[in-house]
Enzyme design. Structure first.
Site, PDB file in Angstrom:
ATOM      1  CG  ASN A  78      36.093  37.260  38.855  1.00  0.00           C
ATOM      2  OD1 ASN A  78      35.931  37.801  39.884  1.00  0.00           O
ATOM      3  ND2 ASN A  78      36.960  37.929  38.056  1.00  0.00           N
ATOM      4  CG  HIS A  79      40.162  37.953  40.730  1.00  0.00           C
ATOM      5  ND1 HIS A  79      41.545  38.450  40.356  1.00  0.00           N
ATOM      6  CD2 HIS A  79      39.432  38.677  40.356  1.00  0.00           C
ATOM      7  CE1 HIS A  79      41.131  39.466  39.502  1.00  0.00           C
ATOM      8  NE2 HIS A  79      40.045  39.693  39.320  1.00  0.00           N
TER       9      HIS A  79
ATOM     10  CG  HIS B 152      32.455  36.735  43.083  1.00  0.00           C
ATOM     11  ND1 HIS B 152      33.203  37.514  44.171  1.00  0.00           N
ATOM     12  CD2 HIS B 152      32.969  37.031  41.869  1.00  0.00           C
ATOM     13  CE1 HIS B 152      33.793  38.183  43.647  1.00  0.00           C
ATOM     14  NE2 HIS B 152      33.988  37.983  42.315  1.00  0.00           N
TER      15      HIS B 152
ATOM     16  NE  ARG C  61      32.842  42.653  35.398  1.00  0.00           N
ATOM     17  CZ  ARG C  61      33.541  42.848  36.473  1.00  0.00           C
ATOM     18  NH1 ARG C  61      34.837  42.538  36.469  1.00  0.00           N
ATOM     19  NH2 ARG C  61      32.985  43.379  37.720  1.00  0.00           N
TER      20      ARG C  61
ATOM     21  CG  HIS D 160      32.103  40.481  39.667  1.00  0.00           C
ATOM     22  ND1 HIS D 160      33.335  40.037  39.440  1.00  0.00           N
ATOM     23  CD2 HIS D 160      31.784  40.704  38.527  1.00  0.00           C
ATOM     24  CE1 HIS D 160      33.665  39.687  38.499  1.00  0.00           C
ATOM     25  NE2 HIS D 160      32.671  40.036  37.607  1.00  0.00           N
TER      26      HIS D 160
ATOM     27  CG  ASP E 216      44.457  37.387  41.708  1.00  0.00           C
ATOM     28  OD1 ASP E 216      45.774  36.753  41.666  1.00  0.00           O
ATOM     29  OD2 ASP E 216      43.645  36.700  40.859  1.00  0.00           O
ATOM     30  NE  ARG E 217      42.177  43.659  40.763  1.00  0.00           N
ATOM     31  CZ  ARG E 217      42.313  44.105  39.656  1.00  0.00           C
ATOM     32  NH1 ARG E 217      43.458  45.097  39.550  1.00  0.00           N
ATOM     33  NH2 ARG E 217      41.652  44.258  38.503  1.00  0.00           N
TER      34      ARG E 217
ATOM     35  CG  HIS F 235      40.672  42.052  44.994  1.00  0.00           C
ATOM     36  ND1 HIS F 235      40.866  40.801  44.122  1.00  0.00           N
ATOM     37  CD2 HIS F 235      39.569  42.019  44.610  1.00  0.00           C
ATOM     38  CE1 HIS F 235      40.141  40.639  43.204  1.00  0.00           C
ATOM     39  NE2 HIS F 235      39.033  41.770  43.248  1.00  0.00           N
TER      40      HIS F 235
ATOM     41  CG  ASP G  76      37.114  38.280  43.383  1.00  0.00           C
ATOM     42  OD1 ASP G  76      37.303  37.139  42.775  1.00  0.00           O
ATOM     43  OD2 ASP G  76      36.827  39.127  42.340  1.00  0.00           O
TER      44      ASP G  76
ATOM     45  CG  ASP H 261      35.211  41.476  45.241  1.00  0.00           C
ATOM     46  OD1 ASP H 261      34.141  41.212  45.573  1.00  0.00           O
ATOM     47  OD2 ASP H 261      35.642  41.613  43.776  1.00  0.00           O
TER      48      ASP H 261
END
Length: 907
Positions: free
Chosen positions: A302-303, A356, A411, A439, A273-274, A243, A270, A241
């Site tokens: 998942n993002h 992921h 989760r 993840h 995001d963030r 991010h 991922d 990730d």
């Protein structure tokens, strides 16, 4: 250095930690060399001088220890003092590290809980969608795997990636890098240099769209599992990730080299995001992928999903806001179409699989099953169908040390954990040797973690994740023979990297170790702890009803206090979070000397933290609260019925339970959360029960909020008229007494003739205040709100303002009701966002006022379908719509509306 001489009876330090007296020196059966038997000062030993039948001295139980000579130092020596200091420092550092990890684990638990809320709201989204479909058709598709292409088509965004960017031109004012086709290495390097030196200047929208279009076509030709080789005489770098943390990705390129025919890269999802620079990371990766096909690829995380991206950054999302700020909603939909083409897994040289999230809950799954998954859709949230379960688990599953598959409620709904036996079977069935996944930040706060007997590696590349956690980042680097190393880093700040690459600067010679020394873990821990406390206060706000119920049941005397232990138990039960409540307690609530906690003050001290920032017009809070009080007033009951309703057992007292039952039996159209909020405000500072008269005196304040000039729109002569009557009627005594005096025939109502008689009598006593016949007629019309020919007691109360004996009651009433509404909106913000987007197929971020109300009503109806009252009455909904349309153009920016009710960070 030669050991200092010791003798029997000397005081020594054992292994630099424990002090004791020498009781034996000499040979033993424990091993060769000289041994020393020591009687310790404290019971931190392992025996009483005897071990396995051998005894060389005797002492108290657990005070004896045998060590070899080099492990014992006289207390008066410099070495012993230094050893003790070092031991103390080690102990302090270990304690600090343990404290830091405890804070991080709490912070991470709340992060996962927020992210999991996205999945938990999927059932509510399904109910809302079915209701909205009845309202009108939409292209949103089914919740369980809707397609970005269908949504883009409805929004007027092209679904032909070969066409993306063709409708856009580059104006002369653009100062950034240009991208031309066919792509050349110098062109890609120029873009990379631009982001290394000017990361805040985005690439032109035309180029961004073209890059996404060509990358979408590239991945469209691939199956859901990508096959990749390590370059001969080269390497493959696997990133976890990132991010949106551009500093980490630039640092990884600096340390491992830019992508090339001999240096391949795999980004394991991922990216979005963030962080603030996901667009820039994607531009760099995709340009190199298009330049060197087969050498650079991306797995989907998942993002890389619309529902996650639309959430605010504080709730685990942020990519939508990033794209719209830099580009447009149309480009956001292009990103979504691109994400749906990304493979779900990559197999390296037929031996290593990279996903992921993790492995699937289903037995007997082979790589061929994964290859054929329909990935060109949003990630499903239901897992009943095997294909949905496989896709979901590849992006969401986590490993566990226990064998088998277990639910992972932290989760979110349908998430699972898988054990080492699952990993071993999957590898065996598919002829593989290793699983690499990402993840999550490893619990050890390193950039990687070995699990499942070395068969699984977690790699996470965003160091100091979210600027808070102090964790390392890492990459896994494979050689052509599939040997690999894990390389950790702590990336420098982005500003330092920009300075490093700027042409006018002197190279700083940055290295990863330098950054590690500048990360103040104490400050990071304080920052994380502050964020934890802020989020927990918001959770308290959202679960205030549950907490209030839990503690009142264990406070039978109505003191408003419970023990600190009961407070902690209530927090765990009400918030459904397994956290170190004992250590959190000191920063959340005051514990009295007797060990008790004032839970009423605690609950009254938290608020919903609205960030309206002028978005909602002033005065909305009072108007919304008024609608709640108006619902209570609307019940047409005699005075006797009113008293009997609230005092059901006739003991002259109103309990909390009687109040709730009275509201329920009266069929008052008011959500449970608001009923409980009003009761909390009325009950505050009481002892669990109120006398009927005291209760009605307080309730009159509630009713008066629903009446009077402000709410009913009275102006001029009407307002003056009602003010004169109010001053005549409410001169002294309680309203119960006044109402009983006016009610001449004692039927529990005041009719028009009784009202006129009372006005005549009062006018005779005070001629200056007397009313004409026309004024009395007008006044009766204003008073008889439902025009049924009589006034009930609560209707009478609502007509006139009251100056409460406790001036804080009114404020408390409004605050409790408004906070209960805002808390409900915060909890269900994801479902509201889904509803508004359904009604906004063009992804403009705004809907008409009427559609806004449709979306809000759909939320109310969906909650009622699940057996729970919605957060708002229809009347309150109307108020929200009016106040949210601040510019009066008939449209509402729903994203701004939702952001306004996101929790503030509490300092």
């Amino acid at each position: 250095m030669e050991s200092e001489k010791i003798s029997i009876g000397d005081t020594v330090v054992v292994l630099g930690k424990r002090k004791g007296i020498v009781r034996y020196i000499g040979d033993t059966v424990f091993g060769p060399g000289e041994w020393v038997g020591v009687e310790l000062e404290k019971p931190t030993g392992t025996h009483d001088g005897g071990v396995n039948g051998q005894r060389y001295f005797s002492c108290k139980p657990n005070h004896g220890v045998y060590v070899q000579r080099q492990g014992v130092t006289p207390v008066n020596s410099i070495e012993a003092a230094a050893s003790q200091i070092q031991s103390m420092q080690r102990g302090r550092k270990e304690r600090q590290e343990a404290d830091f990890k405890r804070v991080y684990q709490t912070w991470n638990a709340l992060e996962l809980e927020q992210e999991g809320n996205y999945l938990n709201q999927s059932a509510a989204n399904s109910r809302v969608e079915s209701l909205l479909r009845a309202y009108g058709p939409s292209s949103a598709g089914s919740v369980n795997g809707s397609s970005a292409s269908s949504m883009a088509a409805a929004a007027g965004v092209s679904t032909d990636p070969t066409d993306w960017g063709s409708d856009c031109s580059v104006d002369k004012a653009y100062k950034g890098p240009h991208v031309s086709w066919p792509l050349r290495k110098e062109n890609v390097e120029a873009v990379l240099h631009h982001f290394r030196t000017q990361p805040d200047v985005p690439l032109h929208p035309k180029y961004m769209a073209e890059i996404l279009g060509k990358a979408t076509v590239h991945f469209r030709e691939c199956s859901s599992v990508y096959d990749m080789q390590v370059p001969e005489d080269g390497k493959l770098v696997i990133c976890g990730d990132t991010h949106g943390q551009l500093a980490d990705f630039l640092w990884i390129l600096k340390q491992n080299g830019e992508p090339s025919p001999n240096t391949a890269y795999l980004l394991n999802g991922d990216i979005a995001d963030r962080g603030e620079y996901a667009c820039e990371i994607l531009v760099i990766v995709l340009l190199y992928m298009l330049l060197y096909p087969g050498k650079v690829t991306i797995n989907r995380g998942n993002h890389e999903n619309l529902e996650m991206n639309r959430r605010p950054a504080d709730y685990g999302g942020g990519f939508y806001d990033e794209v719209v700020a830099k580009y447009s909603p149309a480009l956001f939909m292009m990103f979504q179409q691109f994400f749906e083409q990304l493979p779900l897994a990559t197999v390296i040289a037929g031996r290593v699989v990279v996903v992921h999230g993790g492995l699937t809950r289903r037995e007997g799954v082979q790589i061929q099953h994964l290859r054929t998954i329909n990935r060109r859709r949003q990630c499903p949230t239901a897992t009943d169908a095997i294909e949905d379960a496989l896709m979901f688990d590849l992006m969401w599953a986590d490993p566990q040390d226990q064998p088998g598959v277990a639910r992972a409620p932290h989760r979110g709904a349908n998430c699972v954990r898988f054990g080492p036996d699952v990993t071993k079977r999957f590898l065996g069935v598919n002829g593989l040797s290793l699983v690499i996944r990402s993840h999550e930040v490893p619990e050890n706060l390193r950039g990687f973690e070995d699990r499942h007997d070395g068969r699984l590696i977690t790699v996470f590349s965003a160091s100091n994740y979210c600027g808070s956690t102090g964790n390392y980042g890492a990459v896994v680097v494979f050689q052509a023979d599939l040997s690999y190393t894990v390389e950790e880093h702590m990336a420098p700040d982005l500003s330092e990297l920009v300075a490093e690459y700027s042409p006018t600067s002197v190279p700083l010679g940055l290295d990863s170790a330098g950054k590690e020394g500048r990360v103040d873990r104490t400050k990071l821990a304080d920052s994380m702890h502050e964020e934890v406390i802020g989020k927990l206060r918001q959770k308290v706000m959202q679960h205030k009803d549950d907490l209030w119920w839990y503690w009142t049941q264990l406070d039978p005397q109505g003191t408003g206090r419970v023990s600190a232990a009961v407070w902690r138990q209530g927090m765990a039960a009400g918030l459904q979070l397994d956290l170190p409540w004992f250590s959190l307690q000191k920063d959340m609530v005051e514990v009295a000397e007797d060990g008790s906690v004032d839970y009423r003050t605690f609950l009254g001290g938290v608020n919903a933290g609205v960030q309206s920032q002028g978005f909602l017009q002033d005065g909305w809070e009072l108007e919304v609260a008024n609608k709640a009080f108006e619902a209570l007033v609307s019940r047409d009951m005699t005075l006797q019925q009113t008293l009997a309703t609230f005092d059901q057992d006739g003991d002259g007292m109103v309990s909390a339970q009687e109040f709730r039952e009275a509201i329920a039996k009266s069929n008052v159209s008011l959500p449970d959360n608001q009923v409980k909020a009003i009761l909390r405000a009325i009950e505050k500072d009481s002892e669990g029960q109120l006398s009927v008269e005291h209760f009605l005196e307080r309730f009159q304040v509630v009713c008066s909020l629903a009446g009077g000039g402000d709410m009913r729109g009275l102006e001029g002569s009407d307002a003056n008229l009602m003010d004169r009557i109010g001053r005549m009627l409410i001169g002294s005594g309680s309203r119960v007494q006044v109402f009983q005096t006016i009610d001449v025939n004692k039927d529990g109502y005041v009719d028009e003739s009784e009202f006129n008689l009372a006005m005549e009598r009062l006018g005779a006593r005070n001629p200056s205040m007397s009313l004409t016949q026309e004024e009395r007629k007008r006044a009766w019309h204003l008073l008889d709100m439902n025009q049924d020919g009589h006034l009930n007691y609560l209707e009478f109360c609502s007509a006139f303002k009251v100056v409460d004996k406790d001036p804080e009651t009114t404020k408390r009433m409004v605050k409790e009701v408004v906070d209960s509404i805002l808390a409900a909106l915060q909890v269900h913000s994801g479902t509201l966002s889904f509803a508004f987007r359904y009604l906004d197929p063009k992804n403009l971020g705004r809907v008409s006022k009427e559609d806004f109300k449709v979306g809000m009503r759909a939320l109310n109806a969906s909650m009622q379908g699940a057996g729970v009252n919605g957060p708002l009455t229809d009347e309150q909904l109307e108020v929200f719509a009016e106040f949210a349309d601040s510019d009066g153009d008939g449209n509402i920016d729903y994203q701004e509306f939702l952001n306004a009710f996101n929790p503030k960070k509490v300092a």
